[in-house]
Design a protein around this motif. Structure first.
Motif, PDB file in Angstrom:
ATOM      1  N   CYS A 118      43.514  31.396  35.099  1.00 30.83           N
ATOM      2  CA  CYS A 118      42.337  30.607  35.478  1.00 30.83           C
ATOM      3  C   CYS A 118      41.665  31.226  36.702  1.00 30.83           C
ATOM      4  O   CYS A 118      40.430  31.257  36.791  1.00 30.83           O
ATOM      5  CB  CYS A 118      42.755  29.172  35.748  1.00 30.83           C
ATOM      6  SG  CYS A 118      41.360  28.054  35.941  1.00 30.83           S
ATOM      7  N   ALA A 119      42.480  31.729  37.612  1.00 31.98           N
ATOM      8  CA  ALA A 119      41.906  32.375  38.801  1.00 31.98           C
ATOM      9  C   ALA A 119      41.134  33.627  38.398  1.00 31.98           C
ATOM     10  O   ALA A 119      40.044  33.910  38.925  1.00 31.98           O
ATOM     11  CB  ALA A 119      43.025  32.724  39.786  1.00 31.98           C
ATOM     12  N   LEU A 120      41.690  34.370  37.474  1.00 36.63           N
ATOM     13  CA  LEU A 120      41.020  35.574  36.968  1.00 36.63           C
ATOM     14  C   LEU A 120      39.680  35.194  36.339  1.00 36.63           C
ATOM     15  O   LEU A 120      38.638  35.820  36.601  1.00 36.63           O
ATOM     16  CB  LEU A 120      41.937  36.197  35.900  1.00 36.63           C
ATOM     17  CG  LEU A 120      41.756  37.655  35.531  1.00 36.63           C
ATOM     18  CD1 LEU A 120      42.027  38.557  36.725  1.00 36.63           C
ATOM     19  CD2 LEU A 120      42.725  38.018  34.387  1.00 36.63           C
TER      20      LEU A 120
ATOM     21  N   ALA B 285      37.959  32.520  36.898  1.00 36.90           N
ATOM     22  CA  ALA B 285      37.062  32.002  37.932  1.00 36.90           C
ATOM     23  C   ALA B 285      36.449  33.143  38.728  1.00 36.90           C
ATOM     24  O   ALA B 285      35.253  33.124  39.037  1.00 36.90           O
ATOM     25  CB  ALA B 285      37.825  31.050  38.855  1.00 36.90           C
ATOM     26  N   ASP B 286      37.255  34.149  39.040  1.00 42.30           N
ATOM     27  CA  ASP B 286      36.722  35.296  39.775  1.00 42.30           C
ATOM     28  C   ASP B 286      35.597  35.950  38.984  1.00 42.30           C
ATOM     29  O   ASP B 286      34.541  36.273  39.536  1.00 42.30           O
ATOM     30  CB  ASP B 286      37.836  36.318  40.036  1.00 42.30           C
ATOM     31  CG  ASP B 286      38.813  35.838  41.104  1.00 42.30           C
ATOM     32  OD1 ASP B 286      38.490  34.848  41.811  1.00 42.30           O
ATOM     33  OD2 ASP B 286      39.908  36.422  41.215  1.00 42.30           O
ATOM     34  N   GLY B 287      35.853  36.126  37.712  1.00 39.44           N
ATOM     35  CA  GLY B 287      34.828  36.760  36.877  1.00 39.44           C
ATOM     36  C   GLY B 287      33.579  35.919  36.785  1.00 39.44           C
ATOM     37  O   GLY B 287      32.448  36.431  36.859  1.00 39.44           O
ATOM     38  N   LEU B 288      33.757  34.627  36.633  1.00 43.51           N
ATOM     39  CA  LEU B 288      32.592  33.745  36.532  1.00 43.51           C
ATOM     40  C   LEU B 288      31.815  33.751  37.847  1.00 43.51           C
ATOM     41  O   LEU B 288      30.574  33.804  37.849  1.00 43.51           O
ATOM     42  CB  LEU B 288      33.054  32.315  36.201  1.00 43.51           C
ATOM     43  CG  LEU B 288      33.414  32.071  34.730  1.00 43.51           C
ATOM     44  CD1 LEU B 288      34.203  30.778  34.580  1.00 43.51           C
ATOM     45  CD2 LEU B 288      32.135  31.984  33.873  1.00 43.51           C
ATOM     46  N   ARG B 289      32.553  33.727  38.934  1.00 44.17           N
ATOM     47  CA  ARG B 289      31.890  33.722  40.237  1.00 44.17           C
ATOM     48  C   ARG B 289      31.111  35.019  40.438  1.00 44.17           C
ATOM     49  O   ARG B 289      29.962  35.006  40.905  1.00 44.17           O
ATOM     50  CB  ARG B 289      32.930  33.532  41.356  1.00 44.17           C
ATOM     51  CG  ARG B 289      32.309  33.210  42.704  1.00 44.17           C
ATOM     52  CD  ARG B 289      33.333  33.105  43.809  1.00 44.17           C
ATOM     53  NE  ARG B 289      34.191  31.948  43.673  1.00 44.17           N
ATOM     54  CZ  ARG B 289      35.487  31.984  43.360  1.00 44.17           C
ATOM     55  NH1 ARG B 289      36.105  33.142  43.122  1.00 44.17           N
ATOM     56  NH2 ARG B 289      36.177  30.869  43.272  1.00 44.17           N
ATOM     57  N   ALA B 290      31.752  36.099  40.052  1.00 41.77           N
ATOM     58  CA  ALA B 290      31.075  37.400  40.191  1.00 41.77           C
ATOM     59  C   ALA B 290      29.798  37.433  39.357  1.00 41.77           C
ATOM     60  O   ALA B 290      28.813  38.079  39.720  1.00 41.77           O
ATOM     61  CB  ALA B 290      32.031  38.512  39.749  1.00 41.77           C
ATOM     62  N   ALA B 291      29.822  36.685  38.240  1.00 39.90           N
ATOM     63  CA  ALA B 291      28.632  36.654  37.389  1.00 39.90           C
ATOM     64  C   ALA B 291      27.638  35.597  37.856  1.00 39.90           C
ATOM     65  O   ALA B 291      26.643  35.349  37.178  1.00 39.90           O
ATOM     66  CB  ALA B 291      29.045  36.380  35.945  1.00 39.90           C
TER      67      ALA B 291
END
Lengths: 344, 344, 344, 344
Positions: free
Chosen positions: B265-267, B269-275
């Protein structure tokens, strides 16, 4: 100076006389007495509803919870207002009698609007089988905040319910007060607007303790009899219930009492307004909520006036007014109102 | 790219193996099998609670409603949050099993605060016997909005409950996900903070269907056994429940699964945040709620991503983002996350 | 010639007078009125039970089901007789109010014996958690078949209950009729024998509709108030219940009424016996079951006598007698008995 | 030598294999998975009932109480036998799920007769609204005493129910054992005879824990979904229920298991009979009740045989035989039967 509730005053002599008249000889019980047939006939005529099923119980909560249990499934939620008696003042009776239904407050106000009702209905059944399902709409007339739905407003709300195939219950603990306020007929205030079941109050308007439950669709009748009995609300000496209701409906006693109560409340409201009090809602029936300066409230209480402070009023800061609820019943002497107003 | 729920993935091989191991010969049923004694011992040790009463049921709702029915009287109201599973997703099960108790939402948020809880408690029992009485507090950990109460927050909330002598229930459908997020001990997250009863989830974290109900005060034990049986939640071939739970607690499988789910989930979330996605809440466990441009959402759905749009998101205007719920379970392949993020 | 029931006659003038006396001015409701304090004091004195909790409801079924719901868990079974009112005549009200408890008939007879009670108790809890658990014992005094337990019999039955730590309820719908029949004190007939809770009837012995529920252990008090309210059995204008009960207990009206009813029943029984009727049970209170030749029965009915044929009596062969139930109330005119006996 | 119950043995490998097969990838839950559609189709075909509503739950008690709650009103009584599982072994679950219905034992025997059923039905509703009303008839097939209703017997009983417009439920915890004993079709044993709803057991015949509830009238479907969910019996990872049921119905596994169990029971019965044991009922399925000399029983227990002594057997006089219940499941090794018989 007693404005605490319309269930704290005496009953008119006609009601006691009716008990005395009924108190002769032997009679069938459990609603099979002659008086009950007459009650049913009168209510059907009054409501222009020749097929209506009519039952008597002794408390308003009994009328509400039994009527609702006929309309709601245990997996449904009942739409009402936040101040609704069924939500606030029946100690989870609706949940008990329905076998576990929920109650969904549509609004914080005394009256719900069609828009708010539609939004509340739309907000349920969003999760398939997981959440509660949509159930009946319950409308209090007079509302718990002293306001009255017009026939048009009732029609609009019932229309929203009908759009979703939901039945409508009316908590008419103060049915007569609303009726004389609107000046319409019982039929117009109920089934013509779309109401399916009514708790028709007698207790707050001059009876010792009797309420009728009226279903306009008699298909509810048989199950109601079982519900009433297993709820322990079937009276053996039922004639003392039907005698009360019969006297209540005779010579317009019910309407006279309601007119008297409403008129006294109007008198009180006029006096309060003249003394500078603000009203949360314009007085429409026999109950008003007035904002009073805290000092005024203390003076009134000290002088022996009896009324309820509404939620949260007691402990606030000195410069914040209190909200007081005043209820007038049919029996309230006008001189008590004068005496009260003289204190202001 | 399956982020719809942590109850839609497969179970680890260890769980199936445990079923096969349990599947030999004749055994006592109804919890009297050897595996259950071992489950009880393990959970008592894990929770540093040598007297705890431990029971297994097969669904999270069963754990919740049975636990709550032990803590709540029918005339009480249970304090929870608006998004709480017990309020939204159990189809009036708590009302059914408690015999008609209400649920009072303390807050619209995922987590309640001590102030909000205190205000909600103060808001009940203002009408004497007429209204519902104050009942247990139910806290979801992980909350339904993906957030996690710290041990300190739990302690503060339980303190408010204790001030009013109200018991506390924890809906731990995602207990393990919260525990590894906090890095504390099971005891710290429960009885040391003041929790009285826990629904200890296994199903969402890798079991086929098993949840433990844990009472730290064994005085609840005997009645619970009757409640479970009359609720039809006592399994005859109970060994297939206890075998699951035993495997779940063996070699830290439960913690490994939760760590894996949270990490994925953290992975994500990181990707979503980066996007560029915004989060309603910072990701703390295995569930996040992200605001996505409507066009992005359409692209993701078209590409086969599976997740839930949160309330009201689907039909809004084009320039208003949608809120999407993403849940990661232990089994989610990392390449699916990569593939999903590549779509953004 | 009305012997159908002791709930079909009128009430004495003192009861109506009490209503009229109570009908003055404003009063607190819901049991907070002055009359109720007096009722509680009187009943405590009468029962030599200074700590007893005392409540009023309006029907005998309400008294029974509310009392039983305080004593029984939903997973238990209540021990009573087959003819018991709670089993036959409350339309599953005990099941409803207890949340699903069973009723186990101890005997087909009107009175249970200690041996039969012990056997019935031993017959339950033979299957561990799977079957219903043992619950309260409910004794009707006067029984539904017109018989009366002696104080010694009550003590023996309560002893069996106590041996199994089971509470005892007394359905005293005809409490006064039993008391004057035995000539003992209320305390001897209840708590001194081991009874925990009493439905103390007023309705069948001259009131319009009022029954007291008495708990000798006041620990039951608070929950009872919630149970009564959520059961919709709390009266707003409670003074009209307490006024009835107060008049009932004043100047020994309750005892006078019961003595009158019992005496009339004895007179009737003597006449029937003289005319050759057999009695299923020796008359002890105000209700008898007499075997009549079928031709006699037809003659009596034709002449306007009103009474119930007991189970299965109506359609039998000509040479088989019918069993008729005769109940006398306080108000029954002696000339009606004479007229009836003259028909034989 | 394990004859205690058919819920204490292992499950066949095919069931475990099916779980493993279902354990791949992500799947919709709550019955929306592909396996459940297949289960529904298979059961409809098997029962020649293309419109039947089919649901899965995990315990036999859940199947019974949920099915009964769809058929019974709270003010009714359910007709069953005294040994019925729903009366003896569900800890008031039927009362709980129906909201307070009663159970009326029609007979002390394992099977009811049409005459006894008719008499029991006639015995209710003799007191109008005061007593419980007539409700569904529940038939156990195989009965709790090991006997099997013929299709003709079922038809006659359902005819009595139909005469009174009462629905019929079949507790088919051992449905397959009865079916292979009769050699009829599922349709003949159910709806063709007049049965409305079936608890179709899997657990006692080789599954870990799964039972189908089948309504031949799909009008019951929607409410059942809410009942199941609020009863906390809806599985999120429902595929592990449907996979079991699918394997159970594949390649006649359910019939093979039942034939094996019945055959082993016949072998056991033959041996017992040869050794002089008397049978309360002729063996018809996989459960027998045999009278054994007390000394024989002691020897068998000492040698490690496991079975239940039926009611009241343990403490009797030496010269009175005990009644022992022997249940055979599909997996029982024949050499265990031989070993057991060798002890005699």
């Amino acid at each position: 100076m007693h404005f605490a509730s319309d269930n704290s005053g005496p009953v008119p002599q006609q009601i006691l006389d009716a008990l005395a008249r009924a108190n002769t000889g032997y009679a069938m019980g459990y609603g099979a007495e002659a008086e009950m047939a007459e009650v049913t006939a009168r209510i059907r005529t009054l409501f222009e509803a020749p097929d209506a099923a009519v039952y008597l119980v002794a408390t308003g909560t009994a009328a509400n919870v039994l009527a609702l249990s006929a309309l709601a499934q245990p997996w449904q939620t009942i739409f009402c207002t936040r101040p609704a008696h069924i939500l606030q003042d029946e100690c989870n009776g609706p949940e008990f009698f329905t076998g576990g239904a929920k109650l969904t407050p549509v609004t914080e106000a005394g009256k719900m609007t069609p828009e708010a009702l539609r939004a509340a209905i739309d907000g349920e059944e969003t999760r398939g089988v997981h959440g509660p399902q949509r159930g009946p709409v319950s409308l209090s007339q007079v509302t718990e905040l002293g306001t009255v739905y017009s026939a048009g407003e009732l029609g609009a709300l019932c229309g929203v319910a009908r759009d979703h195939r939901l039945p409508v219950h009316m908590d008419g603990a103060r049915f007569a007060n609303a009726l004389v306020s609107l000046g319409c007929t019982p039929a117009e205030m109920t089934w013509k607007a779309g109401v399916d079941a009514v708790s028709f109050g007698g207790t707050k308007n001059g009876c010792l303790g009797v309420e009728a439950v009226i279903f306009f669709d008699p298909a509810h009748a048989q199950a109601f009899e079982y519900r009433r009995k297993r709820g322990a609300h079937l009276f053996s000496k039922h004639r003392y219930l039907s005698a009360q209701m019969l006297a209540y409906l005779t010579d317009d006693l019910w309407l006279e009492n309601a007119r008297a109560a409403n008129a006294k409340c109007a008198l009180l409201a006029d006096g309060l307004r003249a003394a500078g009090a603000d009203f949360a809602h314009q007085p429409q029936a026999n109950m008003i909520f007035a904002a009073l300066p805290r000092a005024t409230h203390r003076k009134l209480f000290a002088a022996g006036a009896v009324y309820h402070l509404w939620e949260g009023g007691m402990a606030g800061p000195e410069d914040e007014p209190v909200t007081a609820r005043f209820v007038c019943d049919w029996s309230l002497p006008e001189q008590e109102i004068s005496a009260f107003l003289a204190l202001l």
